[in-house]
Design an enzyme around this catalytic site. Sequence first.
Site, short mmCIF file in Angstrom:
data_model
loop_
_atom_site.label_atom_id
_atom_site.label_comp_id
_atom_site.label_asym_id
_atom_site.label_seq_id
_atom_site.Cartn_x
_atom_site.Cartn_y
_atom_site.Cartn_z
N ARG A 221 0.85 -1.18 0.00
CA ARG A 221 0.00 0.00 0.00
C ARG A 221 0.89 1.23 0.00
NH1 ARG A 221 -3.58 -2.49 -1.56
NH2 ARG A 221 -5.62 -2.95 -0.64
N GLU A 250 -3.37 7.43 -5.04
CA GLU A 250 -3.68 6.87 -6.36
C GLU A 250 -4.99 7.45 -6.91
OE1 GLU A 250 -3.71 2.65 -5.81
OE2 GLU A 250 -1.64 2.59 -5.14
N HIS A 268 -0.65 -0.02 -9.91
CA HIS A 268 -1.33 -0.89 -8.95
C HIS A 268 -1.91 -2.11 -9.67
CE1 HIS A 268 -3.49 -0.85 -4.79
NE2 HIS A 268 -3.22 -2.10 -5.18
#
Length: 301
Positions: A221, A250, A268
């Site tokens: 993360r 993000e 991601h």
Amino acid sequence: MTNHTHPDLYLLGGVSPKLEATLADRFTLHRKDPPVTTRAIVGGGSSVVDATLLDRLPALEIIAIHGVGYDGIDLTATKARGIAVTTTPDVLTDDVADLAIGLMLAVQRRIVANDRAVRGDGWQVDLARRASGRRIGIFGLGRIGRAIARRVVPFASELHYTARSAKPDLAGVFHADIASLATACDVLIIAAPGGGATSHVVDANVLGALGGDGILVNIARGSLVDEPALVAALQTGTIAGAGLDVFADEPAVPDALKAMDQVVLSPHQGSATVDGRAAMAALVIANLDAHFDGRPLPTAL
């Protein structure tokens, strides 16, 4: 599914067209302003379900996460309300672990920078780092961390790790804290869950301990890394490079990171394989079907 009443479902975050179509066969989907009659939520690993949202949805029974992260879910509030929470573990473990190795190799061997050079008709080779014989550290020994550990063995001269406790079955050196881990390794791979306990655990001190020949890889993360500190460490040569699949905000990625050749950036995409996403979608449906059929949930938290 024996219940054909199409309960209201709040689609919190994007899913594949195929999963959305499958959900639409079973539920009445809502992408915003879910009604008070909403009985289910489907979200991603970064979705936020807080007490405020739960108060708006008194009929909610289940939150099915399309991923393994659940740090955005207020588990205290869901437990108090008797709301089930499920994730999709195991089915994405190998894909995320594979990407960690890919980023590690790409950074050390300058694969992306040299690809860019060749596409620009260049042929000058900037010397890279040898990827084998490195001291590799893993922060977080859950399913994904263990899968990474298995994969790094051929590359590692030494394997180091930090977890909640030492793992007697793992042939590596245990470190109780990340600063000690960073000092002991050349490559630091972040594979721990997000949340308050790990927020900015990779800070300027940890990056300094990793050192000028060190590489950071983050497939966990963005919240685990102090992103401004990372940018500064890369700009000043405090560390040698980074491979990043996750970011603090993000999909926003700092322009400073985009400008650096010693950094490999990824959107991601840890679980983004055809096989992995299909298995994740199937597990989301399996959990929802089990809940509304009154059966035990396959992967409840």
